[in-house]
Design a protein around this motif. Structure first.
Motif, PDB file in Angstrom:
ATOM      1  N   ILE A 143       0.857  -1.195   0.000  1.00  0.00           N
ATOM      2  CA  ILE A 143       0.000   0.000   0.000  1.00  0.00           C
ATOM      3  C   ILE A 143       0.887   1.237   0.000  1.00  0.00           C
ATOM      4  CG2 ILE A 143      -1.742   1.333   1.255  1.00  0.00           C
ATOM      5  CD1 ILE A 143      -2.723  -1.212   2.531  1.00  0.00           C
ATOM      6  N   GLN A 144       0.555   2.154  -0.885  1.00  0.00           N
ATOM      7  CA  GLN A 144       1.302   3.403  -0.955  1.00  0.00           C
ATOM      8  C   GLN A 144       0.434   4.507  -0.358  1.00  0.00           C
ATOM      9  OE1 GLN A 144       2.415   5.626  -4.780  1.00  0.00           O
ATOM     10  NE2 GLN A 144       4.000   4.041  -4.683  1.00  0.00           N
ATOM     11  N   ALA A 145       1.033   5.375   0.429  1.00  0.00           N
ATOM     12  CA  ALA A 145       0.280   6.503   0.980  1.00  0.00           C
ATOM     13  C   ALA A 145      -0.154   7.416  -0.161  1.00  0.00           C
ATOM     14  CB  ALA A 145       1.162   7.285   1.956  1.00  0.00           C
ATOM     15  N   PRO A 146      -1.316   8.066  -0.006  1.00  0.00           N
ATOM     16  CA  PRO A 146      -1.742   8.997  -1.055  1.00  0.00           C
ATOM     17  C   PRO A 146      -0.610   9.961  -1.411  1.00  0.00           C
ATOM     18  CG  PRO A 146      -3.462   8.759   0.573  1.00  0.00           C
ATOM     19  CD  PRO A 146      -2.255   8.022   1.109  1.00  0.00           C
ATOM     20  N   ASP A 147      -0.378  10.071  -2.684  1.00  0.00           N
ATOM     21  CA  ASP A 147       0.821  10.771  -3.151  1.00  0.00           C
ATOM     22  C   ASP A 147       0.434  11.983  -3.976  1.00  0.00           C
ATOM     23  OD1 ASP A 147       3.305  11.495  -4.155  1.00  0.00           O
ATOM     24  OD2 ASP A 147       3.169  10.051  -5.799  1.00  0.00           O
ATOM     25  N   PRO A 148       0.594  13.170  -3.399  1.00  0.00           N
ATOM     26  CA  PRO A 148       0.297  14.361  -4.198  1.00  0.00           C
ATOM     27  C   PRO A 148       1.495  14.756  -5.063  1.00  0.00           C
ATOM     28  CG  PRO A 148       0.874  15.004  -1.979  1.00  0.00           C
ATOM     29  CD  PRO A 148       1.004  13.507  -2.036  1.00  0.00           C
ATOM     30  N   SER A 149       1.186  15.202  -6.262  1.00  0.00           N
ATOM     31  CA  SER A 149       2.241  15.669  -7.173  1.00  0.00           C
ATOM     32  C   SER A 149       1.808  17.004  -7.748  1.00  0.00           C
ATOM     33  CB  SER A 149       2.449  14.644  -8.295  1.00  0.00           C
ATOM     34  OG  SER A 149       3.387  15.129  -9.234  1.00  0.00           O
ATOM     35  N   LEU A 150       2.664  17.981  -7.619  1.00  0.00           N
ATOM     36  CA  LEU A 150       2.324  19.329  -8.072  1.00  0.00           C
ATOM     37  C   LEU A 150       3.190  19.714  -9.264  1.00  0.00           C
ATOM     38  CD1 LEU A 150       2.131  21.141  -4.593  1.00  0.00           C
ATOM     39  CD2 LEU A 150       0.268  20.094  -5.906  1.00  0.00           C
ATOM     40  N   TRP A 151       2.513  20.216 -10.304  1.00  0.00           N
ATOM     41  CA  TRP A 151       3.234  20.691 -11.501  1.00  0.00           C
ATOM     42  C   TRP A 151       3.081  22.211 -11.560  1.00  0.00           C
ATOM     43  CZ3 TRP A 151       1.539  17.141 -16.203  1.00  0.00           C
ATOM     44  CH2 TRP A 151       1.896  15.819 -15.930  1.00  0.00           C
ATOM     45  N   SER A 203      -2.115   3.954  -4.563  1.00  0.00           N
ATOM     46  CA  SER A 203      -1.745   2.665  -5.147  1.00  0.00           C
ATOM     47  C   SER A 203      -1.875   1.569  -4.098  1.00  0.00           C
ATOM     48  CB  SER A 203      -0.295   2.702  -5.654  1.00  0.00           C
ATOM     49  OG  SER A 203      -0.144   3.694  -6.641  1.00  0.00           O
ATOM     50  N   LYS A 204      -2.409   0.458  -4.564  1.00  0.00           N
ATOM     51  CA  LYS A 204      -2.529  -0.693  -3.667  1.00  0.00           C
ATOM     52  C   LYS A 204      -2.360  -1.947  -4.514  1.00  0.00           C
ATOM     53  CE  LYS A 204      -5.640  -3.055  -0.481  1.00  0.00           C
ATOM     54  NZ  LYS A 204      -6.992  -3.104   0.094  1.00  0.00           N
ATOM     55  N   GLY A 205      -1.505  -2.857  -4.007  1.00  0.00           N
ATOM     56  CA  GLY A 205      -1.279  -4.045  -4.800  1.00  0.00           C
ATOM     57  C   GLY A 205      -0.689  -5.170  -3.990  1.00  0.00           C
ATOM     58  N   THR A 206       0.086  -5.999  -4.650  1.00  0.00           N
ATOM     59  CA  THR A 206       0.651  -7.171  -3.993  1.00  0.00           C
ATOM     60  C   THR A 206       2.113  -7.345  -4.362  1.00  0.00           C
ATOM     61  OG1 THR A 206      -0.067  -8.563  -5.831  1.00  0.00           O
ATOM     62  CG2 THR A 206      -1.521  -8.469  -3.927  1.00  0.00           C
ATOM     63  N   VAL A 207       2.789  -8.004  -3.458  1.00  0.00           N
ATOM     64  CA  VAL A 207       4.170  -8.411  -3.734  1.00  0.00           C
ATOM     65  C   VAL A 207       4.081  -9.666  -4.599  1.00  0.00           C
ATOM     66  CG1 VAL A 207       6.308  -9.243  -2.718  1.00  0.00           C
ATOM     67  CG2 VAL A 207       4.989  -7.441  -1.556  1.00  0.00           C
ATOM     68  N   GLU A 208       4.640  -9.595  -5.785  1.00  0.00           N
ATOM     69  CA  GLU A 208       4.585 -10.749  -6.688  1.00  0.00           C
ATOM     70  C   GLU A 208       5.751 -11.702  -6.449  1.00  0.00           C
ATOM     71  OE1 GLU A 208       2.222  -9.272 -10.613  1.00  0.00           O
ATOM     72  OE2 GLU A 208       4.367  -8.821 -10.556  1.00  0.00           O
ATOM     73  N   SER A 209       6.872 -11.111  -6.104  1.00  0.00           N
ATOM     74  CA  SER A 209       8.072 -11.913  -5.821  1.00  0.00           C
ATOM     75  C   SER A 209       9.059 -11.007  -5.111  1.00  0.00           C
ATOM     76  CB  SER A 209       8.671 -12.449  -7.122  1.00  0.00           C
ATOM     77  OG  SER A 209       9.269 -11.389  -7.845  1.00  0.00           O
ATOM     78  N   ALA A 210      10.249 -11.544  -4.836  1.00  0.00           N
ATOM     79  CA  ALA A 210      11.261 -10.734  -4.144  1.00  0.00           C
ATOM     80  C   ALA A 210      11.707  -9.542  -4.970  1.00  0.00           C
ATOM     81  CB  ALA A 210      12.470 -11.609  -3.802  1.00  0.00           C
ATOM     82  N   ALA A 215       0.779  -2.973  -8.479  1.00  0.00           N
ATOM     83  CA  ALA A 215      -0.333  -2.327  -7.779  1.00  0.00           C
ATOM     84  C   ALA A 215      -1.248  -1.654  -8.775  1.00  0.00           C
ATOM     85  CB  ALA A 215       0.204  -1.298  -6.786  1.00  0.00           C
ATOM     86  N   SER A 216      -2.486  -1.491  -8.370  1.00  0.00           N
ATOM     87  CA  SER A 216      -3.395  -0.701  -9.207  1.00  0.00           C
ATOM     88  C   SER A 216      -3.381   0.741  -8.713  1.00  0.00           C
ATOM     89  CB  SER A 216      -4.807  -1.283  -9.163  1.00  0.00           C
ATOM     90  OG  SER A 216      -5.279  -1.277  -7.836  1.00  0.00           O
ATOM     91  N   ASN A 217      -3.683   1.646  -9.612  1.00  0.00           N
ATOM     92  CA  ASN A 217      -3.625   3.079  -9.305  1.00  0.00           C
ATOM     93  C   ASN A 217      -4.999   3.701  -9.392  1.00  0.00           C
ATOM     94  OD1 ASN A 217      -0.890   3.301  -8.952  1.00  0.00           O
ATOM     95  ND2 ASN A 217      -0.466   3.927 -11.060  1.00  0.00           N
ATOM     96  N   ILE A 218      -5.260   4.573  -8.467  1.00  0.00           N
ATOM     97  CA  ILE A 218      -6.401   5.469  -8.630  1.00  0.00           C
ATOM     98  C   ILE A 218      -5.833   6.876  -8.544  1.00  0.00           C
ATOM     99  CG2 ILE A 218      -8.574   6.286  -7.672  1.00  0.00           C
ATOM    100  CD1 ILE A 218      -9.023   3.516  -6.538  1.00  0.00           C
ATOM    101  N   ALA A 219      -5.989   7.620  -9.622  1.00  0.00           N
ATOM    102  CA  ALA A 219      -5.403   8.964  -9.658  1.00  0.00           C
ATOM    103  C   ALA A 219      -6.487   9.989  -9.946  1.00  0.00           C
ATOM    104  CB  ALA A 219      -4.311   9.023 -10.728  1.00  0.00           C
ATOM    105  N   LEU A 250       6.717  -2.286 -10.066  1.00  0.00           N
ATOM    106  CA  LEU A 250       8.055  -2.033  -9.526  1.00  0.00           C
ATOM    107  C   LEU A 250       8.907  -3.272  -9.763  1.00  0.00           C
ATOM    108  CD1 LEU A 250       6.750  -0.512  -6.190  1.00  0.00           C
ATOM    109  CD2 LEU A 250       8.058   0.757  -7.910  1.00  0.00           C
ATOM    110  N   LYS A 251      10.079  -3.089 -10.330  1.00  0.00           N
ATOM    111  CA  LYS A 251      10.992  -4.204 -10.580  1.00  0.00           C
ATOM    112  C   LYS A 251      12.357  -3.867  -9.987  1.00  0.00           C
ATOM    113  CE  LYS A 251       8.373  -6.701 -13.541  1.00  0.00           C
ATOM    114  NZ  LYS A 251       8.016  -8.109 -13.350  1.00  0.00           N
ATOM    115  N   ARG A 252      12.860  -4.786  -9.225  1.00  0.00           N
ATOM    116  CA  ARG A 252      14.187  -4.561  -8.649  1.00  0.00           C
ATOM    117  C   ARG A 252      15.220  -4.691  -9.763  1.00  0.00           C
ATOM    118  NH1 ARG A 252      15.822  -5.786  -2.667  1.00  0.00           N
ATOM    119  NH2 ARG A 252      17.878  -4.787  -2.735  1.00  0.00           N
ATOM    120  N   VAL A 253      16.233  -3.804  -9.765  1.00  0.00           N
ATOM    121  CA  VAL A 253      17.167  -3.791 -10.893  1.00  0.00           C
ATOM    122  C   VAL A 253      18.626  -3.656 -10.440  1.00  0.00           C
ATOM    123  CG1 VAL A 253      15.511  -2.903 -12.580  1.00  0.00           C
ATOM    124  CG2 VAL A 253      16.813  -1.290 -11.162  1.00  0.00           C
TER     125      VAL A 253
END
Lengths: 299, 474
Positions: A143-151, A203-210, A215-219, A250-253
């Motif tokens: 779960i991601q905290a609500p994320d404001p973005s200002l342009w 954003s709220k989703g699941t850990v698919e692997s390590a 996650a799905s987004n509502i914006a 998100l993919k670890r790289v």
């Protein structure tokens, strides 16, 4: 009579159309266009095994789907951004993500797409968000905290302050430093639009692997158009957010836990150049599909 | 008869039948002229003289007639294969035009062009004296009636047919011709004549309302008007059996023009609400012509020679642009011989030089030199013991189109497509920049064109007509 036949036969042969000339133009090298098309790339990532260890460098793909109405018909427009995401855990469950957006793109709508200058993208960097996981195994909740973005905008409370409605609003800033208020969005080769925007994403989703989180987004975005180089660009299409087709991957790289290591130059850090060189191998990009807007169009 | 002719003429004018392009010039106005490959303008004295040589009517008898003609052709255009790397690319939102991969029609050559099938009808009458005659002539296509075909002759055609077509053949010839005129035999050896061809002009203003992409509503405000192009001639008979004439035919064309007022939902409040778009199309342009025609006949045979000058340098294409053609002289010669039993055999040869220069640049006007052969057979029938009252003529003509190949020149340097650029032009400007990086787009570099005539084409084949005419001299 034979003479006439001979004349006709001769003329008929003489007037047969020759093969067209090959032409004087040599083949040119074909450069594949890489801008604005609905690129599809296969994921080359080998999924990691084991538990999630969040600290490290990740890459993100953030896709936002909107259905935009033009002349009474709805079309899907995908906006997507790709970048670096540095995870810093405090207790293994709560963590800070420092995002650096490397590129932002949009699929064309009737041949025109919003294009974001590098200065405009840089004005958003770095950007911090906070998130939680409730476990470290596949299937754990992210779960991601609500994320404001200002342009092009400063606000005391980015969640509740009203969006400017006048050009003279003192909160408007030229954050991309191009001499125009707000940020400048190039609408294809049609015009430039100067605007400010406040968007809030959940954003709220699941850990698919390590090494993978989805996650799905509502914006939700509030936009005020300050001006444009053409009047036609001041009118804003009606758009409807499509959470069902909006998501964050998100993919670890950084090479840990079986992830790919994108540190091509071995300088100990991964930068945007390295992300951009590989992002189409890491993520699978969906194609826009206007059928996603079918139900909305019916109304 | 005069009343009937007058009424028919009025009806045709009132219903706005257009006269444009020139099947009569290209093939000949009557059976004799077609069968002599265009020679013998001065010879015929019936209603067809209204086009061929109006003053010659004064030397003939009253007559009425009708006829039929049809064309057939294998006028081919073959396109050179496109080299790779020149297709306008898909630059997404930065594409200055629809990418080449999205053309509605694949690029293609043609094996034939449109044919014309038409009816002749007309007559002449005396006015007070045998020395003054008036006449009416109609040539009406049976198929393709009132054809109005336009095209672009540059890269824009890729968005429409994505092909090439003949500039001076095909549908251009399939048009109604209506003309009326008068001839006066001022002296026994001298006649003057003039006729007018009636043409239509249209002004079409449209108002369109577009509430959404799927729905458009139109209101049309159009009006058609007619105007005339003159034909004038002088015919002299300096010696028995010898006739000479000079014929002038003014330019003619149909023009369709107007303004569209467009209201698009969503643009209200902007200066694009409403939008105004101008339209102008020129169809079937025939240039000014001056023809010198002479013939000499003895009892059982005759010969004819014509030379036609055509002012192609003023030719306007469908978009009203000067096409850059050059003026031409076209000679034709023919002969006939009475072979007995009321039969007359005729034949002729004509050379039609093309006015169209090699299309090595941006435009794709297609036309070839033509070698023309004509053949005809005429039969006189006696009515009630009178001689030479009714005749039936069969005619055929073949125009062999001299093969021609065109290669586009490599423009150095190439220019971005815009009005005034003559060479093959770049449809995707090289200086197109990625607003993100400020750098030029690699995919936009180099010459990109979807011009259907690029990088070249060849043309040739043949175009033929055949028909039948019946005349009654009373």
């Amino acid at each position: 009579m034979r003479g006439w036949a001979a004349v006709f036969a001769c003329l008929a042969v003489a007037c047969s159309v020759p093969a067209p000339p090959a032409g004087r133009f040599a083949d040119q090298d074909v450069v594949v266009a890489g801008n604005g098309s609905d690129a599809t790339a296969d994921s080359g990532t080998k999924e990691g095994t084991g538990s999630l260890h969040v600290d490290g460098t990740w890459a993100f793909l953030n896709v936002t789907s909107d259905c935009e109405f033009v002349l009474g018909k709805a079309f899907e427009v995908l906006s997507y951004s790709v970048g670096l995401d540095k995870f810093q855990s405090t207790d293994g469950y709560a963590f800070k993500q420092v995002l650096t957006t490397c590129t932002m793109k949009e699929t064309p709508l009737l041949g025109q797409a919003s294009i974001y200058s590098q200065d405009m993208i840089d004005s958003l960097n770095p950007h911090t968000v906070y998130a939680l996981v409730n476990g470290h195994e596949a299937g754990a909740v992210y779960i991601q905290a609500p994320d404001p973005s200002l342009w092009g905008l400063v606000m005391k409370d980015p969640f509740t302050d009203p969006i400017p409605t006048k050009k003279t609003d003192s909160r408007i800033r030229d954050t991309d430093h191009d001499g125009h208020p707000g940020v400048t969005i190039h609408v294809g080769n049609l015009c430039d639009v100067y605007l400010v925007q406040r968007s809030v994403t959940r954003s709220k989703g699941t850990v698919e692997s390590a090494i993978s989180i989805r996650a799905s987004n509502i914006a939700h975005a509030d936009v005020f158009r300050i001006g444009a180089t053409k009047d036609i660009c001041m009118s804003q299409n009606v758009d409807v957010p499509m959470p069902a087709y909006s998501y964050l991957v998100l993919k670890r790289v950084d090479g840990h836990d079986g992830s790919p290591d994108l540190d091509d130059n071995r300088d100990g850090r991964i930068d945007c150049a390295e992300i951009m060189a590989h992002w189409q191998d890491i993520f699978t990009m969906p194609r826009k599909d206007d059928k996603h807007c079918k139900d909305i169009s019916a109304h | 008869m005069k009343a009937l002719i007058y009424k028919v003429f009025l009806l045709l004018v009132l219903f706005g039948i257009a006269a444009h392009a020139d099947p009569l010039e290209r093939f000949g106005a009557n059976a004799a002229q077609v069968s002599m490959a265009g020679a013998g303008s001065v010879l015929e004295t019936d209603y067809t003289a209204l086009y061929a040589c109006p003053s010659s009517m004064a030397f003939g008898r009253r007559s009425i007639g009708a006829g039929f003609m049809a064309s057939f052709n294998r006028a081919q255009i073959r396109l050179s294969p496109r080299p790779s790397g020149y297709d306008p690319p898909d630059l997404g939102g930065l594409s200055p035009e629809v990418p080449y991969a999205s053309r509605l029609h694949p690029r293609h050559g043609i094996n034939s062009t449109d044919n014309v099938t038409g009816l002749y009808l007309g007559g002449t009458v005396n006015v007070y004296t045998k020395r003054v005659k008036v006449g009416l002539m109609v040539f009406a296509p049976v198929s393709n009636l009132g054809a109005l075909h336009t095209k672009f002759n540059n890269e824009l055609e890729q968005f429409f047919s994505n092909s090439l077509d003949w500039e001076l053949l095909g549908s251009r010839l399939s048009n109604t011709q209506v003309m009326a005129g008068v001839a006066v035999r001022a002296l026994d050896w001298l006649a003057l004549g003039a006729s007018v061809r009636v043409m239509m002009s249209s002004n079409v203003d449209t108002s369109a309302y577009s509430p959404n992409l799927n729905t458009n509503y139109f209101v049309l405000k159009g009006n058609a008007s007619s105007h005339a192009a003159a034909i004038a001639s002088i015919t002299v008979r300096p010696l028995p059996g010898w006739m000479m004439a000079v014929i002038f035919r003014d330019k003619e064309y149909t023009i369709v023009q107007g303004t569209s007022e467009i209201q698009v939902n969503g643009l209200q409040g902007t200066k694009d609400y409403p939008m105004y778009q101008k339209m102008k199309m020129v169809i079937g342009y025939s240039p000014r012509q001056v023809v010198f025609s002479t013939s000499y006949k003895r009892n059982k045979w005759g010969v004819a020679l014509d030379v036609a000058w055509q002012q192609w340098s003023i030719y306007m294409d469908n978009n009203g642009d000067r096409a850059g053609f050059h003026n031409t002289f076209s000679p034709s010669m023919g002969a006939y011989v009475d072979v007995g039993m009321g039969f007359r055999l005729s034949g002729g040869f004509r050379y039609i030089p093309t006015p169209v220069p090699d299309q090595t640049g941006r435009t794709n006007y297609v036309d070839n030199n033509a070698f023309v052969l004509g053949l005809g057979l005429k039969k006189w029938f006696k009515l009630k013991g009178d001689h030479r009252r009714v005749c039936v003529s069969a005619f055929a003509q073949f125009q062999f189109l001299q093969p021609r190949s065109v290669e586009k020149k490599i423009p150095s340097p190439y220019q971005t497509c815009k009005p005034g650029v003559k060479g093959i032009c770049d449809e995707v400007p090289d200086d197109l920049k990625d607003p993100q990086t400020g750098k030029r787009l690699p995919a936009a570099q180099g010459l990109q064109t979807g011009n259907p005539g690029f990088p070249g084409f060849s043309s040739g084949g043949w175009y033929g007509v055949a028909g039948l005419q019946v005349g009654w001299r009373y």
